[in-house]
Design a protein around this motif. Structure first.
Motif, short mmCIF file in Angstrom:
data_model
loop_
_atom_site.label_atom_id
_atom_site.label_comp_id
_atom_site.label_asym_id
_atom_site.label_seq_id
_atom_site.Cartn_x
_atom_site.Cartn_y
_atom_site.Cartn_z
N GLN A 110 65.13 -22.12 55.61
CA GLN A 110 66.32 -22.49 54.92
C GLN A 110 66.76 -23.98 55.14
O GLN A 110 67.58 -24.68 54.87
N ARG A 113 67.68 -25.95 51.77
CA ARG A 113 68.85 -25.52 51.33
C ARG A 113 69.95 -26.04 52.11
O ARG A 113 71.03 -26.61 51.51
N GLU A 117 72.89 -28.42 50.52
CA GLU A 117 74.41 -28.01 50.81
C GLU A 117 75.09 -29.15 51.43
O GLU A 117 76.45 -29.73 51.07
N ARG A 210 75.02 -27.96 43.32
CA ARG A 210 74.47 -27.29 44.66
C ARG A 210 73.39 -26.06 44.25
O ARG A 210 72.59 -25.91 44.55
N ILE A 214 69.50 -25.88 44.62
CA ILE A 214 69.01 -24.73 45.60
C ILE A 214 68.08 -23.90 44.53
O ILE A 214 67.07 -23.36 45.03
N LYS A 215 68.64 -23.37 43.63
CA LYS A 215 67.62 -22.58 42.78
C LYS A 215 66.44 -23.07 42.20
O LYS A 215 65.30 -22.63 42.33
N ALA A 218 64.99 -24.88 46.15
CA ALA A 218 64.70 -24.26 47.73
C ALA A 218 64.63 -22.73 47.43
O ALA A 218 64.52 -22.03 48.81
N GLU A 219 64.51 -22.13 46.31
CA GLU A 219 64.31 -20.81 46.40
C GLU A 219 62.76 -20.42 45.84
O GLU A 219 62.33 -20.99 45.29
#
Length: 220
Positions: A110, A113, A117, A210, A214-215, A218-219
């Protein structure tokens, strides 16, 4: 050698030793004092430039905040551009250290992410003096002479290298490409947020950005 001469010789040597030690202490204190002042100037400039811009934060302003006279500036730096380069390097280093701490404190898998954030948080948006150099000084850096931009680019690349391990990708080239898309894009969002007057709108912009980054990064 007579007793009298021996006594006089010892006295001279003792006095000389005292003077040498005193001189050594004075020189050491002077060098340490200068180094501490240099450090203080850099620390204040790194924050002041990001808060108010390098052009607005004159040498006199920075030196006054440090508690030194403007005339003492050139004992530490050849020019304001020299200070600007070193202050930006310090800012990149501070930002990199902060990001690393956040990444290493995040749960396994994580890290990116957590970085996103933090970067797109209200706290970061409201603290330009302690935040991202690119969002605070990007346009100003772009107007600097080529020699200055080259040195700043080296600091930016060092910052990138510290964060590259947290960027997804099968190869270094893929990681670098994603970094160069993600971080300048987030810097653009942060700049737009800081230009926005409505607190509610600022929060919404940060939240949407964010979620998007993230999508996308980071995913998966």
């Amino acid at each position: 050698m007579s007793t009298e001469c021996k006594i006089e010789t010892r006295s001279i040597l003792a006095l000389t030793g005292i003077r040498i030690r005193a001189y050594s202490y004075t020189v050491r204190y002077s060098l340490e004092h200068k180094a501490q002042n240099h450090e203080n100037i850099l620390s204040v400039a790194a924050r002041s430039f990001r808060e108010h811009g390098g052009d607005s934060s004159g040498i006199g302003t920075v030196m006054k905040k440090v508690g030194l006279t403007k005339g003492g500036f050139y004992r530490h730096f050849e020019s304001k551009d020299e200070l600007f380069v070193e202050a930006v390097a310090r800012a990149f280093d501070e930002m990199g250290s902060g990001m690393l701490e956040i990444a290493k404190s995040a749960p396994e898998g994580q890290a990116l992410r957590a970085i996103i954030e933090h970067y797109l948080s209200p706290r970061h948006a409201n603290s330009p003096g302690m935040g991202c150099v690119v969002s605070a000084l990007g346009p100003e850096v772009a107007r600097k002479p080529l020699s200055v931009r080259k040195r700043i680019e080296a600091s930016r690349e060092a910052y990138r290298e510290r964060l590259l391990p947290f960027i997804p990708g099968q190869t270094r080239e893929e990681k670098v490409a994603k970094f160069q898309l993600l971080f300048p894009s987030m810097a653009g969002v942060l700049t737009a947020v800081r230009m926005t007057l409505s607190a509610q709108r600022r929060e919404k912009m940060l939240m949407e950005a964010r979620n998007f980054f993230i999508k996308c990064f980071a995913e998966g």
